[in-house]
Design a protein around this motif. Sequence first.
Motif, PDB file in Angstrom:
ATOM      1  N   UNK A  15      10.685  -6.399  -4.346  1.00 62.52           N
ATOM      2  CA  UNK A  15      11.638  -5.293  -4.385  1.00 62.52           C
ATOM      3  C   UNK A  15      11.851  -4.640  -3.036  1.00 62.52           C
ATOM      4  N   UNK A  16      10.768  -4.442  -2.302  1.00 64.54           N
ATOM      5  CA  UNK A  16      10.881  -3.840  -0.972  1.00 64.54           C
ATOM      6  C   UNK A  16      11.701  -4.728  -0.041  1.00 64.54           C
ATOM      7  N   UNK A  17      11.462  -6.042  -0.117  1.00 63.50           N
ATOM      8  CA  UNK A  17      12.203  -6.939   0.762  1.00 63.50           C
ATOM      9  C   UNK A  17      13.677  -7.024   0.360  1.00 63.50           C
ATOM     10  N   UNK A  18      13.945  -7.060  -0.935  1.00 58.23           N
ATOM     11  CA  UNK A  18      15.335  -7.074  -1.401  1.00 58.23           C
ATOM     12  C   UNK A  18      16.066  -5.831  -0.901  1.00 58.23           C
ATOM     13  N   UNK A  19      15.434  -4.668  -1.050  1.00 57.28           N
ATOM     14  CA  UNK A  19      16.061  -3.428  -0.588  1.00 57.28           C
ATOM     15  C   UNK A  19      16.316  -3.478   0.916  1.00 57.28           C
ATOM     16  N   UNK A  20      15.356  -3.992   1.660  1.00 55.24           N
ATOM     17  CA  UNK A  20      15.516  -4.092   3.112  1.00 55.24           C
ATOM     18  C   UNK A  20      16.712  -4.986   3.457  1.00 55.24           C
ATOM     19  N   UNK A  21      16.774  -6.152   2.843  1.00 57.73           N
ATOM     20  CA  UNK A  21      17.854  -7.114   3.113  1.00 57.73           C
ATOM     21  C   UNK A  21      19.212  -6.517   2.730  1.00 57.73           C
ATOM     22  N   UNK A  22      19.236  -5.795   1.620  1.00 53.52           N
ATOM     23  CA  UNK A  22      20.488  -5.197   1.144  1.00 53.52           C
ATOM     24  C   UNK A  22      20.779  -3.845   1.799  1.00 53.52           C
ATOM     25  N   UNK A  23      19.918  -3.430   2.712  1.00 52.42           N
ATOM     26  CA  UNK A  23      20.054  -2.162   3.422  1.00 52.42           C
ATOM     27  C   UNK A  23      20.119  -0.960   2.482  1.00 52.42           C
ATOM     28  N   UNK A  24      19.284  -1.018   1.449  1.00 54.69           N
ATOM     29  CA  UNK A  24      19.160   0.085   0.508  1.00 54.69           C
ATOM     30  C   UNK A  24      18.019   0.992   0.961  1.00 54.69           C
ATOM     31  N   UNK A  25      18.009   2.240   0.535  1.00 57.45           N
ATOM     32  CA  UNK A  25      16.926   3.140   0.930  1.00 57.45           C
ATOM     33  C   UNK A  25      15.565   2.639   0.419  1.00 57.45           C
ATOM     34  N   UNK A  26      14.578   2.755   1.277  1.00 56.80           N
ATOM     35  CA  UNK A  26      13.207   2.391   0.932  1.00 56.80           C
ATOM     36  C   UNK A  26      12.410   3.663   0.696  1.00 56.80           C
ATOM     37  N   UNK A  27      11.481   3.598  -0.257  1.00 57.79           N
ATOM     38  CA  UNK A  27      10.657   4.752  -0.592  1.00 57.79           C
ATOM     39  C   UNK A  27       9.212   4.519  -0.193  1.00 57.79           C
ATOM     40  N   UNK A  28       8.590   5.525   0.414  1.00 58.75           N
ATOM     41  CA  UNK A  28       7.160   5.520   0.669  1.00 58.75           C
ATOM     42  C   UNK A  28       6.633   4.239   1.300  1.00 58.75           C
ATOM     43  N   UNK A  29       5.708   3.589   0.596  1.00 63.90           N
ATOM     44  CA  UNK A  29       5.047   2.384   1.097  1.00 63.90           C
ATOM     45  C   UNK A  29       6.001   1.205   1.252  1.00 63.90           C
ATOM     46  N   UNK A  30       7.180   1.284   0.632  1.00 61.24           N
ATOM     47  CA  UNK A  30       8.155   0.202   0.795  1.00 61.24           C
ATOM     48  C   UNK A  30       8.583   0.065   2.254  1.00 61.24           C
ATOM     49  N   UNK A  31       8.626   1.167   2.982  1.00 66.41           N
ATOM     50  CA  UNK A  31       9.006   1.132   4.395  1.00 66.41           C
ATOM     51  C   UNK A  31       8.007   0.280   5.169  1.00 66.41           C
ATOM     52  N   UNK A  32       6.727   0.558   4.973  1.00 67.66           N
ATOM     53  CA  UNK A  32       5.676  -0.208   5.646  1.00 67.66           C
ATOM     54  C   UNK A  32       5.695  -1.652   5.178  1.00 67.66           C
ATOM     55  N   UNK A  33       5.864  -1.857   3.876  1.00 68.50           N
ATOM     56  CA  UNK A  33       5.884  -3.213   3.332  1.00 68.50           C
ATOM     57  C   UNK A  33       7.020  -4.027   3.950  1.00 68.50           C
ATOM     58  N   UNK A  34       8.206  -3.450   4.052  1.00 72.28           N
ATOM     59  CA  UNK A  34       9.347  -4.169   4.627  1.00 72.28           C
ATOM     60  C   UNK A  34       9.088  -4.507   6.091  1.00 72.28           C
ATOM     61  N   UNK A  35       8.477  -3.598   6.828  1.00 75.22           N
ATOM     62  CA  UNK A  35       8.132  -3.869   8.221  1.00 75.22           C
ATOM     63  C   UNK A  35       7.135  -5.021   8.319  1.00 75.22           C
ATOM     64  N   UNK A  36       6.154  -5.037   7.431  1.00 77.69           N
ATOM     65  CA  UNK A  36       5.154  -6.106   7.428  1.00 77.69           C
ATOM     66  C   UNK A  36       5.790  -7.443   7.063  1.00 77.69           C
ATOM     67  N   UNK A  37       6.649  -7.425   6.070  1.00 79.10           N
ATOM     68  CA  UNK A  37       7.327  -8.661   5.647  1.00 79.10           C
ATOM     69  C   UNK A  37       8.194  -9.193   6.787  1.00 79.10           C
ATOM     70  N   UNK A  38       8.836  -8.307   7.515  1.00 80.10           N
ATOM     71  CA  UNK A  38       9.681  -8.734   8.635  1.00 80.10           C
ATOM     72  C   UNK A  38       8.872  -9.526   9.662  1.00 80.10           C
TER      73      UNK A  38
END
Length: 141
Positions: A15-38
């Motif tokens: 979910x965090x990566x999908x939101x990142x790819x779709x440029x949707x707002x990330x919440x809390x730990x999703x921000x860190x998770x998306x950075x790590x996945x990148x």
Amino acid sequence: MFNPTREQVRQFFCGAWRKHVERLPLDGAEVTAADLIAEHPEYHALLLRPEEAQEKEFTPDGGQTNPFLHLSLHLAIAEQISIDQPPGILAAYQALRQRLDVHDAEHAIMECLGEALWRAQRSGGTLDGMQYLECVRRAAG
């Protein structure tokens, strides 16, 4: 203590990566998770296929690293550093950063965390924070 299921962990990272790819707002730990996945392009395609990600087995004999375990360890380390828990982990991380980039420093800590988790599981006890911290300090040189 938060103890997510395997399914919840996988949903979180997908979910965090999908939101990142779709440029949707990330919440809390999703921000860190998306950075790590990148930082892990080898996981991008799988994380965009949540149905496959939910079903896929990652076994030692399969020769593949479990991306969800790997990313979870990165996330745990990021949290530990942000709150300096166990006390001293931030200083040990900063010492590692004198010679390693962020990702490599986290991987050095991950080796120690993996060993500490293995020892705790093997003994049926809890993680020895001092032993873990000592391992990270040794890695920092």
